[in-house]
Design a protein around this motif. Structure first.
Motif, mmCIF file in Angstrom:
data_model
loop_
_atom_site.group_PDB
_atom_site.id
_atom_site.type_symbol
_atom_site.label_atom_id
_atom_site.label_comp_id
_atom_site.label_asym_id
_atom_site.label_seq_id
_atom_site.Cartn_x
_atom_site.Cartn_y
_atom_site.Cartn_z
ATOM 1 N N SER A 17 1.087 -1.287 -0.175
ATOM 2 C CA SER A 17 -0.117 0.143 -0.292
ATOM 3 C C SER A 17 0.834 0.697 0.044
ATOM 4 O O SER A 17 1.696 1.133 0.585
ATOM 5 C CB SER A 17 -0.569 0.353 1.251
ATOM 6 N N PHE A 61 -7.804 -1.642 5.665
ATOM 7 C CA PHE A 61 -8.049 -2.488 4.433
ATOM 8 C C PHE A 61 -8.351 -4.168 5.340
ATOM 9 O O PHE A 61 -8.029 -3.943 6.648
ATOM 10 C CB PHE A 61 -5.871 -3.207 4.648
ATOM 11 N N THR A 62 -9.066 -4.444 4.387
ATOM 12 C CA THR A 62 -10.055 -5.545 4.764
ATOM 13 C C THR A 62 -9.786 -7.895 4.270
ATOM 14 O O THR A 62 -9.493 -6.966 3.185
ATOM 15 C CB THR A 62 -11.252 -5.609 5.458
ATOM 16 N N ILE A 111 2.580 -8.409 3.606
ATOM 17 C CA ILE A 111 1.943 -6.451 3.403
ATOM 18 C C ILE A 111 3.006 -5.915 4.216
ATOM 19 O O ILE A 111 3.712 -6.230 4.985
ATOM 20 C CB ILE A 111 0.797 -6.126 4.651
ATOM 21 N N CYS A 149 3.931 -1.645 4.154
ATOM 22 C CA CYS A 149 2.760 -0.283 4.000
ATOM 23 C C CYS A 149 3.533 1.176 4.650
ATOM 24 O O CYS A 149 4.458 0.831 5.182
ATOM 25 C CB CYS A 149 1.408 -0.654 5.838
ATOM 26 N N TYR A 179 -3.786 3.743 10.392
ATOM 27 C CA TYR A 179 -4.078 2.658 9.708
ATOM 28 C C TYR A 179 -4.000 1.428 10.010
ATOM 29 O O TYR A 179 -3.581 1.432 10.926
ATOM 30 C CB TYR A 179 -2.309 2.318 8.777
ATOM 31 N N PHE A 185 -5.443 -2.849 9.596
ATOM 32 C CA PHE A 185 -5.464 -4.117 9.060
ATOM 33 C C PHE A 185 -6.387 -4.755 9.553
ATOM 34 O O PHE A 185 -6.044 -5.449 11.018
ATOM 35 C CB PHE A 185 -4.074 -4.331 8.427
ATOM 36 N N VAL A 220 -7.254 -8.680 9.201
ATOM 37 C CA VAL A 220 -6.772 -9.906 8.506
ATOM 38 C C VAL A 220 -7.707 -11.300 9.514
ATOM 39 O O VAL A 220 -7.938 -11.380 10.447
ATOM 40 C CB VAL A 220 -5.609 -10.361 9.230
ATOM 41 N N TYR A 274 -3.201 -4.002 13.469
ATOM 42 C CA TYR A 274 -3.503 -4.983 12.623
ATOM 43 C C TYR A 274 -4.694 -5.688 13.638
ATOM 44 O O TYR A 274 -3.947 -5.894 15.210
ATOM 45 C CB TYR A 274 -2.179 -6.046 13.535
#
Length: 502
Positions: A220, A231-232, A243, A245, A254, A256, A258, A276
């Protein structure tokens, strides 16, 4: 009676001998079957394969059959690199070359296509190349093109292709999923670079379409300044996730998410500290490589001057990886973890209510790695070294430990710091399971010796310890060896090796 040959008749001209050898060598190659020659050419980049047409008439069309295997179009490949500076029309020459190649080869037979453009090209031109080259029979497509203002369009033929297995997109590409169509039905490997908010929307659609995806590498690089970016990644088939970033502003939040219960390999890298959220349904994770945070970040200052909160994120991530078998943490990561860990150790109970709440919240973290067999830790500061005790006590079945002192920022050598060795009870892994150790960045000075003394004195089943040192003189190496030999070892079977880093 045996006749002897005249020695003079055996002497031939050196020039003729050399020419005969050249002809013989040329005949050996030319006499190879066309199928074998085509296979050899298929191992070369397309530009080099096309260049063989100048050898002889036999080679004129061989490269076109070689393209059955792959089409590799790379504008960095120059037959005369020294003349590149005197070629202002290099881009147009390459464009003519691509058009020429696409007009001659049997495109439906091409299995792998690679486009690598380092120069600036019109996106419409690139679209036309991809439209011609990417047939429904292609197995692998790799596109690497610098950022273009106008997104590049992926040909519609690829969406429904049942042969496509690998798709690598390192470019500003717009993916328009056709309605009422099963997209990427056979795609197993996807590498994608996300530049903007549209790319984020794409990732949300992606996992409702790719039902057999196993390998995802997502990079990204968000250029617009959205306040929050999420983000998914949700997939029941995904086995490998990487990933990367790149954050352009500390003001961006940001995140993520997961949710991949069958994930086996995880690789996370970002230059700040993204948030995360790993699903609790995660099964056994074979290995995880974590490199998050800046090398010398002051997270307290970040939280003071920016609205983005980074506190505890590294701890939260490690807590979610409790079922990992092999774990690697960079020096940036251990620094980020130590920020939260140090807050636990040094928060005063007489502080205000916010400080007390912080202390209580941090104490709720539980790091447990019951399946962990291999642990690699990078260190840049004394503070980051302090988490070693926590991780050793959290990994009772650890068998292989790697300690790596990393270079400090842009300095040439290592930053010298003191080691605070574990105190109190000896970690269970040292008593029962730790068999191999590696220590990198060792300098052989008194600051480093406590590390050897602790592990050699407490690791009861240790079999091998490798010490990697910077280049030493012969006298320094002898002195270090003598020091190591004098350290008492609780494990008589342990062998200590001293090696130079390369």
């Amino acid at each position: 009676m045996i006749r002897q040959r005249n020695p003079r008749t055996q002497i031939s001209s050196p020039r003729l001998t050399k020419k005969a050898k050249q002809e013989e060598e040329e005949d050996m190659i030319a006499n190879l079957p066309d199928e074998l020659l085509s296979h050899i050419l298929s191992l070369l980049p397309t530009k080099h394969a096309v260049a063989t047409t100048v050898l002889s008439k036999k080679w004129t069309n061989l490269w076109t059959s070689a393209s059955v295997f792959k089409l590799d179009l790379d504008d960095r490949l120059l037959l005369r690199p020294k003349s590149f500076t005197s070629m202002p029309n290099h881009a147009s020459l390459f464009a003519n070359f691509v058009n020429h190649v696409l007009g001659l080869i049997n495109l439906p037979c091409v299995q792998k296509i690679t486009f690598f453009c380092s120069d600036s090209y019109n996106s419409n031109l690139i679209n036309s190349w991809l439209l011609v080259a990417c047939t429904s029979n292609v197995v692998e497509v790799d596109i690497r093109i610098p950022y273009t203002q106008n997104p590049i369009e992926l040909p519609q033929t690829l969406y429904a292709s049942r042969s496509l297995r690998v798709l690598k997109l390192n470019a500003n590409i717009r993916l328009d999923f056709p309605p009422d169509c099963v997209c990427f039905p056979s795609l197993k490997v996807l590498w994608i670079k996300v530049y903007n908010q549209d790319g984020i929307t794409f990732t949300q659609k992606l996992f409702h379409i790719c039902f057999v995806l196993e390998d995802l590498f997502m990079e990204s690089d968000i250029l617009n300044k959205e306040r929050e970016v999420v983000f998914t990644v949700k997939s029941n088939t995904l086995k490998r996730l990487k990933i990367e970033c790149l954050v352009h502003s500390f003001d961006i939040e940001y995140s993520f998410v997961v949710d991949c219960p069958n994930l086996e390999h995880l690789d996370l890298c970002d230059d700040l500290l993204a948030k995360y959220k790993i699903s609790t349904d995660l099964k056994v994770l074979d290995d995880a490589k974590i490199c998050i945070g800046l090398p010398s970040a002051d997270y307290g200052a970040f939280e003071l001057y920016f609205e983005v909160k980074h506190s505890n994120r590294a701890f939260e991530l490690l807590e979610a990886l409790s079922n990992v078998k092999s774990l690697s943490l960079s020096g940036c990561t251990t620094g980020a973890v130590s920020y939260s860990y140090e807050a636990v150790e040094h928060t005063d109970s007489d502080e205000n209510e916010d400080g007390i709440a912080l202390r209580i919240r941090l104490r709720n973290f539980m790091l447990k790695f019951p399946l962990l067999r291999r642990l690699e830790l990078g260190f840049r500061t004394s503070e980051s070294w302090n988490i070693l005790t926590l991780l050793l006590h959290s990994s009772p079945n650890l068998q292989h430990l790697i300690l790596r002192k990393e270079l400090n920022g842009y300095s040439v050598g290592y930053k010298r710091f003191s080691y605070g060795m574990p105190k109190g009870s000896v970690p269970e892994c040292l008593l029962c399971h730790l068999k191999e150790m590696e220590i990198w960045g060792f300098e052989g000075v008194k600051y480093d010796l406590p590390v050897l003394e602790f592990f050699l004195g407490h690791a009861e089943v240790l079999q091998k310890m490798k010490i990697y040192v910077q280049e030493l003189s012969s006298d320094e190496e002898i002195m270090l060896s003598e020091h190591v030999l004098e350290i008492p070892k609780v494990s008589e079977a342990c062998q200590v090796e001293i090696k130079c880093e390369y």
